[in-house]
Design a protein around this motif. Structure first.
Motif, PDB file in Angstrom:
ATOM      1  N   VAL A 131       3.251  16.632  -0.455  1.00  0.00           N
ATOM      2  CA  VAL A 131       4.468  15.820  -0.496  1.00  0.00           C
ATOM      3  C   VAL A 131       4.122  14.520  -1.211  1.00  0.00           C
ATOM      4  O   VAL A 131       3.133  13.879  -0.913  1.00  0.00           O
ATOM      5  CB  VAL A 131       4.980  15.504   0.924  1.00  0.00           C
ATOM      6  N   ALA A 132       4.952  14.151  -2.176  1.00  0.00           N
ATOM      7  CA  ALA A 132       4.724  12.890  -2.875  1.00  0.00           C
ATOM      8  C   ALA A 132       5.940  12.010  -2.689  1.00  0.00           C
ATOM      9  O   ALA A 132       7.058  12.498  -2.556  1.00  0.00           O
ATOM     10  CB  ALA A 132       4.490  13.136  -4.358  1.00  0.00           C
ATOM     11  N   ARG A 133       5.711  10.700  -2.633  1.00  0.00           N
ATOM     12  CA  ARG A 133       6.829   9.785  -2.398  1.00  0.00           C
ATOM     13  C   ARG A 133       6.911   8.762  -3.518  1.00  0.00           C
ATOM     14  O   ARG A 133       5.895   8.257  -3.994  1.00  0.00           O
ATOM     15  CB  ARG A 133       6.643   9.083  -1.055  1.00  0.00           C
ATOM     16  N   VAL A 134       8.131   8.492  -3.934  1.00  0.00           N
ATOM     17  CA  VAL A 134       8.372   7.407  -4.865  1.00  0.00           C
ATOM     18  C   VAL A 134       9.343   6.458  -4.185  1.00  0.00           C
ATOM     19  O   VAL A 134      10.379   6.874  -3.663  1.00  0.00           O
ATOM     20  CB  VAL A 134       8.952   7.926  -6.200  1.00  0.00           C
ATOM     21  N   SER A 185      14.165   5.935  -0.934  1.00  0.00           N
ATOM     22  CA  SER A 185      12.938   6.613  -1.325  1.00  0.00           C
ATOM     23  C   SER A 185      13.262   8.017  -1.788  1.00  0.00           C
ATOM     24  O   SER A 185      14.316   8.565  -1.478  1.00  0.00           O
ATOM     25  CB  SER A 185      11.966   6.687  -0.145  1.00  0.00           C
ATOM     26  N   ILE A 186      12.338   8.568  -2.563  1.00  0.00           N
ATOM     27  CA  ILE A 186      12.450   9.962  -2.972  1.00  0.00           C
ATOM     28  C   ILE A 186      11.147  10.656  -2.591  1.00  0.00           C
ATOM     29  O   ILE A 186      10.064  10.166  -2.895  1.00  0.00           O
ATOM     30  CB  ILE A 186      12.684  10.085  -4.495  1.00  0.00           C
ATOM     31  N   ASP A 187      11.279  11.763  -1.875  1.00  0.00           N
ATOM     32  CA  ASP A 187      10.099  12.548  -1.501  1.00  0.00           C
ATOM     33  C   ASP A 187      10.170  13.876  -2.231  1.00  0.00           C
ATOM     34  O   ASP A 187      11.203  14.522  -2.270  1.00  0.00           O
ATOM     35  CB  ASP A 187      10.084  12.796   0.009  1.00  0.00           C
ATOM     36  N   VAL A 188       9.066  14.263  -2.825  1.00  0.00           N
ATOM     37  CA  VAL A 188       9.021  15.519  -3.567  1.00  0.00           C
ATOM     38  C   VAL A 188       8.141  16.503  -2.803  1.00  0.00           C
ATOM     39  O   VAL A 188       6.960  16.230  -2.576  1.00  0.00           O
ATOM     40  CB  VAL A 188       8.453  15.303  -4.986  1.00  0.00           C
ATOM     41  N   LEU A 189       8.754  17.608  -2.366  1.00  0.00           N
ATOM     42  CA  LEU A 189       7.996  18.655  -1.677  1.00  0.00           C
ATOM     43  C   LEU A 189       7.532  19.638  -2.742  1.00  0.00           C
ATOM     44  O   LEU A 189       8.338  20.325  -3.349  1.00  0.00           O
ATOM     45  CB  LEU A 189       8.855  19.373  -0.642  1.00  0.00           C
ATOM     46  N   ASP A 243       0.858  -1.172   0.000  1.00  0.00           N
ATOM     47  CA  ASP A 243       0.000   0.000   0.000  1.00  0.00           C
ATOM     48  C   ASP A 243       0.898   1.227   0.000  1.00  0.00           C
ATOM     49  O   ASP A 243       1.318   1.711   1.034  1.00  0.00           O
ATOM     50  CB  ASP A 243      -0.881  -0.042   1.256  1.00  0.00           C
ATOM     51  N   ALA A 244       1.191   1.715  -1.227  1.00  0.00           N
ATOM     52  CA  ALA A 244       2.151   2.818  -1.342  1.00  0.00           C
ATOM     53  C   ALA A 244       1.625   4.066  -0.651  1.00  0.00           C
ATOM     54  O   ALA A 244       2.368   4.924  -0.239  1.00  0.00           O
ATOM     55  CB  ALA A 244       2.442   3.097  -2.800  1.00  0.00           C
ATOM     56  N   LYS A 245       0.319   4.183  -0.574  1.00  0.00           N
ATOM     57  CA  LYS A 245      -0.256   5.370   0.029  1.00  0.00           C
ATOM     58  C   LYS A 245      -0.605   5.119   1.492  1.00  0.00           C
ATOM     59  O   LYS A 245      -1.473   5.778   2.038  1.00  0.00           O
ATOM     60  CB  LYS A 245      -1.519   5.774  -0.745  1.00  0.00           C
TER      61      LYS A 245
END
Lengths: 1070, 492
Positions: free
Chosen positions: A200-203, A277-281, A176-178
């Motif tokens: 904020v998005a996470r990959v 992980s990469i988080d995009v603000l 569950d990525a979210k």
């Protein structure tokens, strides 16, 4: 074997002393505290062990085992230490006499890769009876009739299976990525996704390592709403990133990258396999903690750390081929000959039988491989991750080569209960053999196909015939090599003097040393080089140029974080800190001529000293910042975040250099309210809104300081004398460019979180944008421009993302997910200084003016082709091109009776009003499959290479040779000939819409049984393809064209985007 | 904290350095001289593009090169069809204002220097001489132009004070005040380094300005100072053709030259492209390593303007020999240094400028043809004599006029002639041909004695429109950038 691993836990973990005093706190919260103190990870089902129950603990330096016994026994929960944590489950004894059972069901639960998942809760729906899976994911449970089993595990989507008459049930759980409990990195700290008030998005790292791409940035393409990635095919090129539109016009349009705390503008040194992980603000509220650096968004990269347990060795690698994804078909020799005879009858065409396809001559199939070996692990005192990575990407153009070696070391040492020292560092060494692609590619487009390419070591002389250089020679007679060394890392000290308070001091460094060497061979336009002599492609003297760039940037960060939970209702985190930063970049370069063609002699000392030149330049800047943040959550429902940042920079004068940048975010988790709690249809609902301001100072270091250039020569008494000159105009009062952003979003989960989504509206306004403004020549500036605060830029838009994730038809063998994201963005320029528009791009094809998007194409409207003398007689006169039968006809847009440059109009820009990504995955037992599509809608691309001609003998595209205007084919779109100096017009403008299958992965995880004999943990083989196909009407090489804010979307001599097909292998050894 | 953020520029002189370095003011002055090297296809002060606006525009020469080469920029100047978007006009505008800007920056900073007042006044004099000369070319090219008498602040960039055109009269007054300051403060030749502006250079330049102002009395007085030797020893160089060779650089005839030389990098001690752009160009059957791009080719009328036996004809023009009849061997043209140019079947045009020719074998150079070190003779004694002759005639001093006119003729190997206005003007034409003066002179003469200029160009098939073609258009990009505060010249 598995049993050995199960039975050999690292017992010292349980001996760790724990100090914890809590009263009537929820068990989950208590467990979390133990986790953070003891560096262990608990795996459990909240429901099964009743983690909502309130407990009290009073332990001072108690061994963990003792504490757990004390805590868990009364609750009838048992624990088991396994490699990656401690599994909690209801104590067996408490199951008591089993309920009357009709059947015993056995089965196995696996993750998305087919690996057995231990600790999964298997519960009979509607009751409290259940069990957990063992180390291999196997379970046994007795069930009554008409039972539905619920499989749940933290971080995975729950699945329900109707038992019916089955006695064996195998289930694959989907991550569950979210997951709402997921912790995301927000800069100087982390936050639960549920508690966020910003965007904020996470990959996940797993999504990145699957893609055969060189930089992690490229792997983000199509993954995140609001984030546009534009990459080209050049090995080791840096993709352009636009987060929520182009927010500035100067160099600083790129986001800030933060790698484990190191702030940088370039992450091409990273190995994709090292990324956790990469988080995009994305919005100002989220990025505000980075103040001056975060105006165009922040991309936070977190690298991997060791997990508790014995050392794990893992290998991941891919190898394959890449080739140009799409080519433009040029006229062949016979098409060219008949075209040229028609448009330029006097030209004498060489009689050869050859037919050269110049693109075939300079392109090839390149190899791509990427190998990563890592060892990681942790015990109670030391946590480590070491890796080595070797990447080779040779690109698709002959002679082009790139390879990179990266070594990483991430460690942390727990010196005592209160003190931890940690460090992350990576060293990379990149070796590039560049090619002069701009020249070669432009020449390949224009070179006549009737000239042979190269025979017996002699080059076809395209220059003697058509004044176009031979593209093979352009590449082979210039040898460009660069060696880059980069060290990026930090060391930090964390002290926890009292409970809840963490003091951290960290030094982050980014060191870069770049050595570049260019050698231009000597060659004459004679018979030793060419098949035919003559022409102006020659180099009378060999030339050796070397340059060395040394750069450092350090940041010293000191922060204090205080986290407290009051009465289980008030959750408060306070952060204050300072950041001190300095960067220095120095460049030294030297040139000598007459250097031998032997590569072993390519050092400056061998060249003619009388031709020696050397030069140097340097730039230094500093910043000083104070930062603060308050996060407050009431009852997990009402969220409040504020960031405050006070920045000072050396790039502005004393009166202008300080800026204050605040932000505020509010959130309401509606689904936590009583009226929604337990609702499985609308399982999650959150509203959030934010406001924030950010600064940007990314201009050259001495923009505000008047400087004189030294060593300006003039001859007195017959001898050169060195003078100085103040040439550049500077604006002493340049100041902060400020971005103000409003953001409002709704996040939701439906159908027990199977369908999750997010809808965001944003309004971002950049005021006082720093721009190089054109100024009249009377001020004497050689570039006729200076940098000043001169415009406002707005980006308004909507981002939407939707993900569906479930098992297929309730079958345990199948699961799938499907996600889509789309961004609607509207970019506009306003309040330009003095109303003065900015021109940009090749031939000044773009004009950025008030009311239009940055980099809008400003063109004559090509409305057809003159078909008759009558039509010419009845149309306005023209100053911008011939009015002949068969030549392009432009609109007299302003109706003044003359067709001239005043008739230019705006015809859109490269910035897409809509861009999107679609991704999905499908798992069937041990097989996994995933795909990513990405694309743009309704933007424009300017096909400038068609226009950039110098002579009638330049080649034309095959389609033009076929479809051009002739008396027998009276085209009303194509003119009779392509000629030099055609004005910028819509004839060259094309749609930039496209849909690209960006990534395709098919993987297979070997069954565990096979591996045990080979002492392997997991083995997965996969095939991956990047840039599989593109659906577009664009006729050039690619509609994906990186560029600056004012010159994007212009295809002149771009490197072809490539298609990569690879096979990969992931192995974890035991 | 404030100190931490004060980061001085790295590797560049800042204003503070200028205040403390006694040599800094001198360096800034030398940097103004350097602006005169601007040329090539970009901002231009004395390069090909300046040559186009002065020589090619006149009846002395044509565009040259191959027929289509540089047509939009130079061909339209040659035949008076140019528009305000002509790139050459914009580049020359750019070049001169770069020079003026450097001059203003130097004038702004010289007072900060710790040097003695006398030194500072000489430095100010040199810079004001240069600024006056730059503005003199600008006012002759464009008429009234923006008057930048100081360094504007960045905030003043859109200010009408600088953007709007001053009248031509205001600009002339500004030039005269600059040159008068130079006359009053500059040392004599020999008392300063060769190449620096001298008192005589300033007097000569000011005299020429007064000639354009029709203030013949002042023009006469100033040139008389030079001729009578009060401003240093000046004389005609006996061999006319030598004036433009290295041997004749800074000779007794020289009042002011753009100094050139060879620096190590071979890229910035000469006027970019000046010589090579005017060098004879291969054409027809080619077959030889040619000398340049072949621009600025003298017209037949210019060649015919010389009287028989005038040595200046051969010193000014390289004549290409006609193609030899079939079966005969052509002699070609052998230049003074022995270089042989083949006959017309291998050469693009019949005539080229000898004054721009720089020998690759007999004169110093570093192998980079783009920067051949050819000094540009801006003002020389021959012209001083002719200015004096014209001014003397106009003030009724026929004797002085005759003496000076005939001094020039004698050196050219010609007998005396009476000093009429027509004779003096004819002498100016042949004496100063291809020295970037003819177009300005024609316009000036037309204002003294109207009716000549239109037929002169008509004879070459070109239409000179009176009231328009005396001046070049203000570059359209500059009008756009000024927000239309700059106004266009009539007729464009």
């Amino acid at each position: 074997g598995a049993t050995t691993a199960y039975a050999a836990p690292a017992q010292p973990v349980l001996d760790q002393p724990i100090t914890l005093q809590v009263k009537e706190e929820r068990m989950a919260a208590v467990l979390a505290k133990i986790e953070s103190q003891a560096n262990v990870h608990f795996q459990y089902s909240r429901q099964l062990i009743g983690a909502g129950r309130r407990v009290s603990v009073n332990a001072v330096g108690q061994p963990l085992a003792q504490l757990l016994n004390q805590l868990l026994e009364p609750l009838q929960v048992s624990y088991k230490l396994v490699n990656d944590g401690i599994i909690l489950r209801p104590a067996v004894a408490t199951a008591g006499p089993e309920a009357p059972a009709d059947a015993t069901v056995t089965g196995r639960v696996v993750d998305e890769k087919g690996v057995g998942l231990p600790g999964v809760n298997v519960v009979i729906k509607g009751g409290s009876n259940g069990t957990q899976t063992d180390m291999d994911g196997k379970f046994t449970i007795s069930v009554p009739d008409n039972t539905t089993l619920v499989f749940s595990f933290v971080g995975y989507t729950s699945q329900e299976v109707v038992v019916g008459t089955q006695t064996t049930i195998n289930v694959a759980l989907v991550p569950d990525a979210k997951a709402l409990s997921e912790v995301v990195v927000v800069g100087y700290g982390t936050q639960r996704r549920q508690d966020l008030t910003g965007a904020v998005a996470r990959v996940d790292g797993a999504e990145i390592v699957n893609q055969p791409v060189q930089t992690p940035t490229q792997a983000l393409q199509g993954k995140v709403a609001g984030v546009q990635i534009i990459s080209d095919g050049t090995p080791n090129s840096q993709p352009k990133v636009r987060i929520r539109g182009t927010g500035t016009l100067l160099g600083g349009a790129e986001p800030l990258y933060v790698v484990d705390g190191v702030q940088t503008t370039d992450i091409r040194n990273l190995s994709n396999a090292d990324i956790a992980s990469i988080d995009v603000l994305k919005d100002a509220s989220a990025a505000a903690i980075y103040g001056v650096r975060g105006a165009n968004g922040v991309i936070i990269v977190t690298t991997k750390k060791g997990a508790l347990g014995k050392p794990v060795l893992s290998y991941s690698g891919t190898a394959g081929f890449k080739q140009a994804a799409r080519l433009v078909e040029m006229a062949d020799a016979s098409q060219y000959t008949s075209y040229l005879k028609d448009v330029s009858p006097t030209t004498v065409i060489p009689t050869t039988t050859g037919n050269t396809n110049w693109y075939d001559e300079i392109l090839r199939r390149g190899t791509y491989q990427n190998h990563n070996l890592a060892v990681s692990g942790a015990n109670e005192a030391v946590r480590y991750y070491f890796s080595g990575n070797l990447l080779q990407d040779d690109g698709t153009v002959i002679n082009n080569k790139f390879s990179r070696l990266t070594v990483r070391s991430n460690t942390s040492f727990k010196l005592s209960e209160k003190v931890t020292i940690s460090s992350q560092a990576s060293f990379s060494h990149a070796d590039t053999r560049d090619v002069n692609i701009g020249t070669a590619y432009g020449n390949a487009y224009r070179a006549a196909p009737v000239i042979p390419s190269k025979l017996n070591g002699l080059y076809g002389n395209t220059s003697a015939f058509g004044n176009v250089g031979n593209p093979i020679l352009d590449i082979e007679k210039n040898d460009i090599k660069s060696l880059e060394n980069r060290l990026q890392g930090n060391i930090g000290l964390d002290v926890r003097p009292i409970e809840g308070l963490t003091l951290r001091s960290a030094i982050n460094v980014d060191l870069n040393a770049d050595n570049r060497r260019t050698y231009n061979y000597q060659f004459a336009n004679n018979a030793t080089t060419f098949l035919v002599t003559g022409g102006n492609q020659r180099n009378d003297r060999s030339n050796l140029g070397v340059s060395q760039v040394n750069a450092y940037r350090y940041l010293w960060e000191n922060t204090a974080t205080y986290q407290r939970n009051f009465n289980d209702k008030h959750n408060l985190t306070l952060l204050v800190g300072t950041v001190t930063e300095e960067g220095l970049r120095t460049e030294f370069s030297g040139i000598r001529k007459n250097v031998s063609a032997d590569p072993d002699q390519w050092y400056l000392n061998t060249g003619d000293p009388n031709t020696a030149e050397n030069n140097a330049s340097a730039a230094k800047d500093r910043r000083l910042s104070l930062l603060g943040r308050i996060n407050y959550a009431f009852n997990n429902r009402y969220l409040f975040t504020t960031n405050l940042r006070y920045d000072g920079t050396s790039k502005f004068n004393r009166d202008e250099r300080y800026g204050f940048f605040p932000s505020l975010g509010l959130g309401w988790v509606v689904s936590e309210e009583e009226f929604l709690k337990g609702n499985t249809t609308l399982s999650y609902l959150k509203l959030r809104a934010s406001f924030g301001q950010l600064g940007n100072d990314q201009i050259p270091a001495d923009t505000y300081i008047l400087t004189a250039d030294a060593n300006i020569p003039y001859v007195f008494n017959g001898t050169p004398t060195l003078g100085a000159a103040i040439r550049q105009i500077k604006d002493r009062n340049v100041t902060w460019e400020t971005t103000t952003e409003y953001d409002a979003a709704v996040e939701f989960g439906l159908l027990d979180q199977r369908l999750t989504g997010e809808l965001t509206y944003y309004d971002k306004r950049t005021t006082d944008a720093l721009i190089p403004v054109n100024i009249p020549a009377i001020f004497g500036d050689p570039e006729n421009q200076y940098i000043t605060n001169a415009a406002d830029i707005t980006n308004r838009g909507v981002e939407a993302a939707l993900t569906w994730r479930t098992a297929l038809g309730g079958s345990p063998d199948w699961s799938y997910s499907l996600g889509a994201n789309v961004t609607f963005n509207r970019n506009r320029i306003e309040n330009l200084n003095g109303g003065q528009a900015l021109f940009g791009g090749a031939n000044l094809v773009t004009k950025s003016d008030n009311g239009v998007a940055a980099g809008s194409f400003f063109l004559l409207d090509a409305i057809g082709v003159y078909q008759s003398a009558d039509e010419i007689a009845n149309s306005p006169r023209s100053t911008v091109g011939p009015r002949e039968i068969g030549s392009l006809k432009y609109a007299d847009s302003n109706g003044d009776g003359v067709i001239d440059l005043l008739d230019r109009r705006y015809f859109g820009s490269y910035q897409p009003p809509v861009y999107y990504g679609i991704n999905g995955g499908l798992n069937y037992r041990n097989v996994d499959f995933s795909f990513v599509f990405s694309g743009n809608l309704n933007n424009k691309v300017y096909n400038a290479k068609k226009q950039l001609r110098t002579s009638n003998t330049d080649n034309v595209e095959a389609s033009f040779a076929n479809d051009r205007w002739t008396a027998s084919n009276p085209s009303n779109t194509n003119p009779k000939a392509m000629v030099p100096n055609m004005p910028n017009s819509t004839y060259f403008l094309e749609s930039g819409s496209y849909l690209r299958l960006t990534n395709l992965v098919l993987g297979y995880t070997l069954p565990t049984a096979l591996l045990e004999r080979a002492h392997l943990g997991t083995v997965r083989v996969f095939a991956a393809a990047q840039n599989v196909f593109t659906v577009t009407n664009y006729t050039g090489f690619t509609p994906e064209l990186a560029g600056g804010p004012l010159d994007s979307g212009i295809e002149a001599t771009t490197y072809p985007t490539s298609r990569t097909v690879t096979l990969g292998l992931n192995v974890n050894f035991k | 904290c404030k100190d931490f953020l004060d980061v001085p520029p790295q590797g560049q002189l800042s204003e503070d350095a200028i205040r403390t370095d006694p040599a800094a003011a001198q360096k800034l002055v030398d940097g103004v001289y350097n602006a005169m090297y601007l040329g090539g296809f970009d901002a231009d002060m004395h390069g090909l593009q300046f040559v186009i606006l002065t020589d090619v525009a006149s009846d002395d020469s044509d565009k040259g090169s191959s027929p289509n080469d540089y047509l939009a920029n130079a061909g339209t100047v040659d035949n008076f069809t140019l528009t305000a978007s002509n790139g050459t006009v914009n580049n020359v505008w750019n070049g001169y204002f770069q020079g003026i800007s450097r001059a203003n920056q130097a004038l702004d900073k010289i007072p900060l220097s710790p040097a003695a007042d006398q030194v500072k006044n000489r430095l100010l004099g040199e810079v004001r001489f240069l600024r006056g000369y730059f503005y003199f070319n600008l006012v002759r090219l464009f008429g009234g132009v923006p008057k930048l008498d100081r360094v504007p602040l960045a905030s003043e960039i859109n200010s009408p004070e600088f953007q709007k055109r001053a009248s031509a009269a205001d600009i002339y007054a500004f030039i005269i005040s600059d040159l008068q300051f130079a006359v009053d403060n500059l040392p004599l030749k020999g008392a300063t380094q060769t190449g620096r502006a001298t008192k005589a250079a300033a007097q000569g330049m000011l005299a020429k300005v007064y000639l354009y102002q029709k203030n013949y009395q002042k023009a006469y007085e100033l040139t008389n100072e030079i001729i009578t030797g009060k401003s240093g020893a000046y004389a005609l160089l006996p061999n006319y053709a030598d004036i433009w060779r290295t041997a004749g650089a800074n000779s007794s005839e020289s009042l002011f030259e753009v100094q050139t030389g060879v620096n190590a990098a071979c890229n910035n001690s000469a006027v970019n492209l000046y010589s090579v752009s005017q060098g004879p160009r291969s054409g027809g059957k080619g077959g030889w390593a040619d000398l340049g791009f072949g621009f600025n080719t003298p017209t037949q009328q210019a060649a015919d303007a010389y009287e028989p036996n005038d040595v200046r004809r051969a010193g000014t023009i390289i004549f290409i020999q006609p193609t030899a009849p079939a079966g005969q061997r052509s002699t070609g043209t052998v230049l003074w240094d022995g270089f042989r140019i083949p006959s017309k079947d291998s050469v693009e045009n019949f005539r080229y400028s000898y004054k721009a020719y720089h020998s690759r074998t007999k004169e110093p150079n570093c192998g980079n043809n783009d920067y051949l070190p050819k000094n540009i003779r801006v003002l020389r004694y021959g012209e001083i004599l002719l200015i004096n002759a014209e001014a003397a005639l106009q003030t009724g001093n026929a004797a002085a006029a005759t003496t000076n006119l005939n001094a020039v003729r004698t050196r050219a190997g010609l007998g005396p002639k009476p000093a009429t206005l027509a004779n003096i003007w004819q002498e100016r034409r042949v004496e100063l041909a291809l020295e970037h003066d003819r177009f300005f002179d024609l316009v000036r003469q037309e204002s003294v004695q109207p009716g000549m200029i239109v037929p002169l160009f008509a004879a070459q098939g070109k239409t000179f429109t009176k009231g328009k073609n005396e001046l070049f258009p203000i570059p359209q990009p500059q009008i756009d950038l000024s927000g239309n505060q700059l106004t266009q010249n009539p007729g464009y």
